[in-house]
Structures are given as C-alpha cells and as structure tokens.
Write an enzyme that holds these catalytic residues in place. Structure first.
Site, PDB file in Angstrom:
ATOM      1  N   ARG A 100      63.722  20.428  56.075  1.00  0.00           N
ATOM      2  CA  ARG A 100      62.822  21.494  56.534  1.00  0.00           C
ATOM      3  C   ARG A 100      61.672  20.794  57.258  1.00  0.00           C
ATOM      4  NH1 ARG A 100      60.321  26.683  53.483  1.00  0.00           N
ATOM      5  NH2 ARG A 100      62.417  27.359  54.059  1.00  0.00           N
ATOM      6  N   HIS A 129      66.214  29.234  61.383  1.00  0.00           N
ATOM      7  CA  HIS A 129      66.366  29.199  59.918  1.00  0.00           C
ATOM      8  C   HIS A 129      67.790  29.694  59.615  1.00  0.00           C
ATOM      9  CE1 HIS A 129      65.414  28.972  55.833  1.00  0.00           C
ATOM     10  NE2 HIS A 129      64.507  29.919  55.702  1.00  0.00           N
ATOM     11  N   GLN A 180      69.032  30.980  56.155  1.00  0.00           N
ATOM     12  CA  GLN A 180      68.513  32.307  55.841  1.00  0.00           C
ATOM     13  C   GLN A 180      69.442  33.381  56.429  1.00  0.00           C
ATOM     14  OE1 GLN A 180      65.619  33.041  53.956  1.00  0.00           O
ATOM     15  NE2 GLN A 180      66.631  35.034  54.009  1.00  0.00           N
ATOM     16  N   ASP A 196      59.484  39.725  58.773  1.00  0.00           N
ATOM     17  CA  ASP A 196      59.048  38.407  58.290  1.00  0.00           C
ATOM     18  C   ASP A 196      57.545  38.338  58.520  1.00  0.00           C
ATOM     19  OD1 ASP A 196      58.895  35.717  57.543  1.00  0.00           O
ATOM     20  OD2 ASP A 196      59.775  34.943  59.395  1.00  0.00           O
ATOM     21  N   CYS A 251      63.015  37.695  54.519  1.00  0.00           N
ATOM     22  CA  CYS A 251      63.393  36.355  54.056  1.00  0.00           C
ATOM     23  C   CYS A 251      62.524  35.892  52.896  1.00  0.00           C
ATOM     24  CB  CYS A 251      63.311  35.364  55.205  1.00  0.00           C
ATOM     25  SG  CYS A 251      61.694  35.348  56.012  1.00  0.00           S
ATOM     26  N   ARG A 266      70.843  33.130  48.812  1.00  0.00           N
ATOM     27  CA  ARG A 266      70.651  31.800  49.408  1.00  0.00           C
ATOM     28  C   ARG A 266      71.440  30.772  48.596  1.00  0.00           C
ATOM     29  NH1 ARG A 266      65.977  30.620  52.263  1.00  0.00           N
ATOM     30  NH2 ARG A 266      66.977  28.599  52.547  1.00  0.00           N
TER      31      ARG A 266
END
Ligand code: CP
Ligand code: NVA
Length: 304
Positions: A102, A129, A132, A224, A264, A292
């Site tokens: 990340r 991402h 996700q 988001d 998310c 996830r």
C-alpha cells in the site's frame, strides 16, 4: 490467473474474476478445507499509509491458508529514502513468497512488480484499489447472482476506488456510472479503458456531474471519502465542493428500491454518507469489508 501480479483491476480477465468469486465463496463456506493449502508461505505487507481492513484481512487471510504475514510499516522500510524500491524488491524476493504493498504513487507498485520475481499485490495506491473492487463485486455477486446488466453508481471523488470499480465493473458487464463534481472526474485514460471493455461485455460507462441522474436505475450506490489519504490538506475545501454529492436517504430513494449501499470504509459519517443510509437495511458495508478477507485469500491462493 495468468498474470503474475495483481496491480490493476485490468490484470484479471472476466473468467478469472468469476473463478475467483467461486473460490472465495467456497473459502467463505469451508474455511477449514484451505487451512494448509499455502502452508509455510510468507506474505510481506508493506504499508506506507494507514489501514484497518487491508492489514487485518491480508494478515488473517495468509494465516488461514497456513502461511504467515510480516507487517512492514512506513518507518520500517522508509521506501525510496532509506532504500530504493529496486533494492527492497531484490531483497524481499529472496526472503518471502508474495508482497502486498500500500503506497502513494502507483509507479512504486509497478516498479516493485518489475523488479521482484515474486507476485505483487496492490493494497491501494493513489491510482487504484483493485482488491477493494474484487470485494465489492464479490459482494454484489453473492447478493444478486449474475452481474451482467446490473448498474453500479459511484457518487463522490473520481479516485483510486472509482478507477478500480470502473475497470472491474466493465469486465463483469456491470454498467458503472460515476457522479462527481466538475474537476474531480476519474482519470480519462481509465474511463477510456473501461469504455472499451464495457462495449465488449454489453455494459455502459458514464461520467456525470449530476448525482440524481447518476443513481437512476442503480442496483448499487457506492461512495468513498471526499479526501483520500494524502489529500488531508484539501479536506476542508473539498467538504464544500462535495456536499451536493452526499449519499443520503433522498438520493438513495432515486435509485432502484432494492439497491444496496456500498462503501469501501473508513467512512466519514455525516459527510459523504449519512448515518441513516450507512446504518440502513440497504447498507451491506460490513459484509463488503468481511469479503475483503475471502477474495484476497482466493487471490493469494491463485498467485502463490
Ligand atoms: N477499505 C480499505 O482499504 O480499508 P483500510 O484503509 O482500512 O485498509
Ligand atoms: N480513497 C480512499 C480509500 C481508502 C480505503 C483513500 O485512498 O484514502
């Protein structure tokens, strides 16, 4: 999976996506069956930004496959300052079996993949991402079955999460509409790529500045945070610009009556989403967060 790495939602084909969903479903229902399936494998987790879900689900995920995870935080490696991306890649490829990273710039992730001879997973960059998006569409697939012909509307900033949703959605035949304020639209190249795929799979990609028009006929409404990690200095200014894009009950009422709400997480309640929506029956955000774990276990299982 044909690709060695998972850096972009474009690294996985439609068939591979559907195969991954089947595997994730089996892993979710039969956890014990996979307990030793990747025994002794080590995952290095490089984090240059904070995380709850990504960290916990990757760490728990590799343990549930019989392997183990090593957490490397920002002050551990000091990537690019204490040591170059190239040197980190050349060290880690001899020590671990797979890397999740990340970071900020997407090019750090692609450089890592270019230099390391082991699989690299993008755990979020400023540009994408993709893990996700796997969990998001897996969640919809679990709830709604065949995704072809469904519509997902993303309301808010045209950011990393929006990019991966556009790319993965198009490949699954999901029409993706993105409603953003002017100047905050998703990257034009990403939209172009998503449109090309959408055409092949019978879906439509739309970018609009009108959230009400965007959510019309939506089977899923997604939002988001308005300021992503690294954009903290812009947070106050963005609050003003994005306030007409809040997902509240009024906006949800313009989508299909059985539309689900996705996020998310982390959420800034009262900003991009109201408590009323995120805590409503339509909201599946915690199932989405749990998923996830299952899709990333499936992903690691395929890449290792
Ligand atoms: N959705 C997500 O990636 O959460 P974290 O930032 O907590 O990992
Ligand atoms: N767009 C957000 C997603 C967090 C999971 C960010 O990059 O901060």
């Amino acid at each position: 999976m044909k690709a060695q790495d998972f850096i972009s939602a474009q690294d996985i084909t439609t068939d591979e996506l559907l195969g991954l969903f089947e595997l994730a479903k089996d892993m979710k229902g039969n956890r014990k069956k996979y307990f030793r399936s990747r025994e002794g494998m080590t995952l290095a987790m490089i984090f240059e930004k904070p995380s709850l879900r990504t960290r916990v689900t990757f760490d728990v995920g590799i343990q549930q496959l019989g392997g183990n995870g090593i957490f490397l935080g920002p002050s551990d490696i000091n990537l690019g300052k204490r040591e170059s991306v190239f040197d980190v890649a050349k060290n880690l490829e001899r020590m671990v079996d797979i890397i999740m990273i990340r970071t900020f710039s997407h090019s750090i992730c692609t450089d890592m993949a270019d230099h390391a001879g082991i699989p690299i997973i993008n755990g979020l960059t400023d540009h994408e991402h993709p893990c996700q998006a796997l969990a998001d569409f897996f969640t919809l697939w679990e709830l709604r079955g065949d995704l072809k012909g469904k519509k997902l509307t993303y309301v808010g900033d045209g950011n990393n999460v929006a990019h991966s949703l556009l790319l993965a959605g198009a490949r699954l035949g999901v029409s993706v509409s993105v409603a953003t304020p002017k100047g905050y639209e998703p990257d034009a190249g990403v939209v172009e790529n998503a449109k090309m795929d959408a055409q092949k799979f019978g879906a439509k990609i739309e970018v609009t500045n009108d959230p009400v028009a965007g959510v019309a006929n939506a089977d899923a409404v997604y939002t988001d945070v308005w300021a992503s990690m690294g954009q903290e200095a812009e947070a106050e200014e963005r609050k003003k610009i994005f306030s007409p894009y809040q997902v509240n009950s009024e906006l949800m009422a313009k989508a299909n009556p059985d539309a689900v709400f996705l996020h998310c997480l982390p959420a800034h309640r009262g900003e991009e989403v109201t408590d009323e929506v995120i805590d409503s029956k339509q909201s599946v955000v915690f199932r989405e967060a749990e998923n996830r774990l299952h899709v990333q276990k499936a992903l690691m299982h395929e890449l290792l």
